[in-house]
Write a protein that holds these residues in place. Sequence first.
Motif, PDB file in Angstrom:
ATOM      1  N   LEU A 242      70.023  -3.737  66.426  1.00  0.00           N
ATOM      2  CA  LEU A 242      71.419  -3.611  66.839  1.00  0.00           C
ATOM      3  C   LEU A 242      71.568  -3.442  68.341  1.00  0.00           C
ATOM      4  N   ASN A 243      70.466  -3.208  69.030  1.00  0.00           N
ATOM      5  CA  ASN A 243      70.501  -2.954  70.468  1.00  0.00           C
ATOM      6  C   ASN A 243      69.932  -4.103  71.292  1.00  0.00           C
ATOM      7  N   LEU A 244      69.958  -5.296  70.711  1.00  0.00           N
ATOM      8  CA  LEU A 244      69.616  -6.491  71.478  1.00  0.00           C
ATOM      9  C   LEU A 244      70.801  -6.859  72.363  1.00  0.00           C
ATOM     10  N   ASN A 245      70.572  -6.939  73.657  1.00  0.00           N
ATOM     11  CA  ASN A 245      71.600  -7.341  74.616  1.00  0.00           C
ATOM     12  C   ASN A 245      71.495  -8.834  74.921  1.00  0.00           C
ATOM     13  N   TYR A 246      72.634  -9.444  75.212  1.00  0.00           N
ATOM     14  CA  TYR A 246      72.636 -10.869  75.549  1.00  0.00           C
ATOM     15  C   TYR A 246      71.752 -11.154  76.750  1.00  0.00           C
ATOM     16  N   GLN A 247      71.698 -10.230  77.701  1.00  0.00           N
ATOM     17  CA  GLN A 247      70.874 -10.423  78.891  1.00  0.00           C
ATOM     18  C   GLN A 247      69.387 -10.481  78.568  1.00  0.00           C
ATOM     19  N   GLU A 248      69.017  -9.974  77.390  1.00  0.00           N
ATOM     20  CA  GLU A 248      67.616  -9.983  76.972  1.00  0.00           C
ATOM     21  C   GLU A 248      67.232 -11.249  76.203  1.00  0.00           C
ATOM     22  N   VAL A 249      68.215 -12.043  75.830  1.00  0.00           N
ATOM     23  CA  VAL A 249      67.946 -13.254  75.037  1.00  0.00           C
ATOM     24  C   VAL A 249      67.311 -14.321  75.921  1.00  0.00           C
ATOM     25  N   ARG A 250      66.208 -14.879  75.447  1.00  0.00           N
ATOM     26  CA  ARG A 250      65.535 -15.937  76.195  1.00  0.00           C
ATOM     27  C   ARG A 250      66.183 -17.280  75.851  1.00  0.00           C
ATOM     28  N   LEU A 251      67.128 -17.659  76.674  1.00  0.00           N
ATOM     29  CA  LEU A 251      67.904 -18.863  76.393  1.00  0.00           C
ATOM     30  C   LEU A 251      67.069 -20.129  76.487  1.00  0.00           C
ATOM     31  N   LYS A 252      65.919 -20.081  77.166  1.00  0.00           N
ATOM     32  CA  LYS A 252      65.045 -21.256  77.219  1.00  0.00           C
ATOM     33  C   LYS A 252      64.578 -21.661  75.829  1.00  0.00           C
ATOM     34  N   LEU A 253      64.460 -20.686  74.935  1.00  0.00           N
ATOM     35  CA  LEU A 253      64.087 -21.012  73.557  1.00  0.00           C
ATOM     36  C   LEU A 253      65.187 -21.821  72.878  1.00  0.00           C
ATOM     37  N   VAL A 254      66.437 -21.476  73.166  1.00  0.00           N
ATOM     38  CA  VAL A 254      67.569 -22.227  72.614  1.00  0.00           C
ATOM     39  C   VAL A 254      67.632 -23.615  73.237  1.00  0.00           C
ATOM     40  N   ASP A 255      67.338 -23.702  74.530  1.00  0.00           N
ATOM     41  CA  ASP A 255      67.354 -24.994  75.220  1.00  0.00           C
ATOM     42  C   ASP A 255      66.428 -26.004  74.541  1.00  0.00           C
ATOM     43  N   GLY A 256      65.304 -25.534  74.034  1.00  0.00           N
ATOM     44  CA  GLY A 256      64.305 -26.447  73.482  1.00  0.00           C
ATOM     45  C   GLY A 256      64.417 -26.699  71.994  1.00  0.00           C
ATOM     46  N   CYS A 257      65.401 -26.081  71.315  1.00  0.00           N
ATOM     47  CA  CYS A 257      65.470 -26.221  69.855  1.00  0.00           C
ATOM     48  C   CYS A 257      66.420 -27.338  69.432  1.00  0.00           C
ATOM     49  N   LYS A 258      66.323 -27.698  68.161  1.00  0.00           N
ATOM     50  CA  LYS A 258      67.266 -28.624  67.548  1.00  0.00           C
ATOM     51  C   LYS A 258      68.315 -27.872  66.728  1.00  0.00           C
ATOM     52  N   ILE A 259      67.864 -26.799  66.061  1.00  0.00           N
ATOM     53  CA  ILE A 259      68.743 -25.990  65.223  1.00  0.00           C
ATOM     54  C   ILE A 259      68.703 -24.547  65.709  1.00  0.00           C
ATOM     55  N   PHE A 260      69.886 -23.961  65.884  1.00  0.00           N
ATOM     56  CA  PHE A 260      69.998 -22.545  66.206  1.00  0.00           C
ATOM     57  C   PHE A 260      70.626 -21.841  65.008  1.00  0.00           C
ATOM     58  N   HIS A 261      69.944 -20.803  64.512  1.00  0.00           N
ATOM     59  CA  HIS A 261      70.385 -20.133  63.281  1.00  0.00           C
ATOM     60  C   HIS A 261      70.673 -18.657  63.538  1.00  0.00           C
ATOM     61  N   PHE A 262      71.753 -18.168  62.923  1.00  0.00           N
ATOM     62  CA  PHE A 262      72.050 -16.738  62.997  1.00  0.00           C
ATOM     63  C   PHE A 262      72.767 -16.296  61.732  1.00  0.00           C
ATOM     64  N   GLY A 263      72.849 -14.966  61.558  1.00  0.00           N
ATOM     65  CA  GLY A 263      73.498 -14.399  60.384  1.00  0.00           C
ATOM     66  C   GLY A 263      74.502 -13.331  60.769  1.00  0.00           C
ATOM     67  N   SER A 264      75.231 -12.837  59.781  1.00  0.00           N
ATOM     68  CA  SER A 264      76.345 -11.932  60.059  1.00  0.00           C
ATOM     69  C   SER A 264      75.927 -10.491  60.311  1.00  0.00           C
ATOM     70  N   LEU A 265      74.703 -10.088  59.939  1.00  0.00           N
ATOM     71  CA  LEU A 265      74.327  -8.689  60.133  1.00  0.00           C
ATOM     72  C   LEU A 265      74.260  -8.309  61.607  1.00  0.00           C
ATOM     73  N   MET A 266      74.053  -9.282  62.488  1.00  0.00           N
ATOM     74  CA  MET A 266      74.091  -9.009  63.920  1.00  0.00           C
ATOM     75  C   MET A 266      75.505  -8.665  64.393  1.00  0.00           C
ATOM     76  N   LEU A 267      76.511  -9.000  63.571  1.00  0.00           N
ATOM     77  CA  LEU A 267      77.896  -8.811  63.977  1.00  0.00           C
ATOM     78  C   LEU A 267      78.436  -7.435  63.624  1.00  0.00           C
TER      79      LEU A 267
END
Length: 320
Positions: free
Chosen positions: A110-135
């Motif tokens: 629950l304490n993952l900050n957007y600034q900590e997300v490695r967006l380069k991983l998203v840059d290289g993917c075809k599918i980005f997946h997430f679920g509602s528990l993060m919300l």
Amino acid sequence: MSDIVAIGEMLIDFTASINADNEVVYKRNAGGAPANVAVMAAKLGVSAGFIGKVGKDMFGQYLKQTLVDNGVNVDGLILDKNYATALAFVGKDEVGERDFVFYRRDSADLNLNYQEVRLKLVDGCKIFHFGSLMLTNEPSRSAALLTAEYAKQHGKIVTYDPNYRERLWTSKQEAQSAMQSVLKLVDIIKVSESELQIITDCGNMLPAIAKLLDTGVKIICITQGAKGCIIATKHGIERVGAYNVETVDTLGAGDSFFGAFLAKLVLSVKSVDTIDMTELREIALYANACGALSSTKEGAIPAMPTDEEIKALCEKSKIM
């Protein structure tokens, strides 16, 4: 880079069972729906990565090693000494349905900050997946939402699991609002019949499907347990039957289904706009077999089948 990148919770499932002395014991297993999806895809030969946060504790180390052992890229996984890894105890209620008790207040995920997300991983993917528990809480809510928006803006296929767990929300209305808020970003959704009703506020399936398609969702996977699934797009709706197996534990079966579905979609080299219902039916049949086999053993990740096992079930068994 990874073809499928999932963001979200990874936690410990303590699953109840009865030992030889007729006592209830709890077995430790790696869990968390987004992580399960990533592991299932990796087991089927599609490169997968995971973005999230766990505690720098015995549980977090175990979860990281589980991802590594299953071939999932952990460059986006953070081990944070300031927070504990989330725990879930999984049993059954008085009518035999799965019952979850979470120990997740102010946990690492629950304490993952957007600034900590490695967006380069998203840059290289075809599918980005997430679920509602993060919300359910900040800052993880903003981390998931902003990363999903980033993926959408950069032309990725965005997939979503509105994984409703009543005890993690202050009210059903709060859950409904949060789960609906991200639909405009979603290309493919995996949803149970009860979750479909919650996120659309429709009691009947056909109007609920129409409402989802109107938001921009392109492929809807409605899981129905032992009955199989329903696949819906703007081109049509089709029920895809299930495979008859001896069910032991359904924990994670829906995640295995979706991991297999997304893996097959990647391997098809088709876009969500060009794939037709015939091809989607074949993908759903394979995913149904995967989900069915996952229910024949205890645990989520430990029960995940191989490609060979899935194909063998498809070949030898008739769908119901």
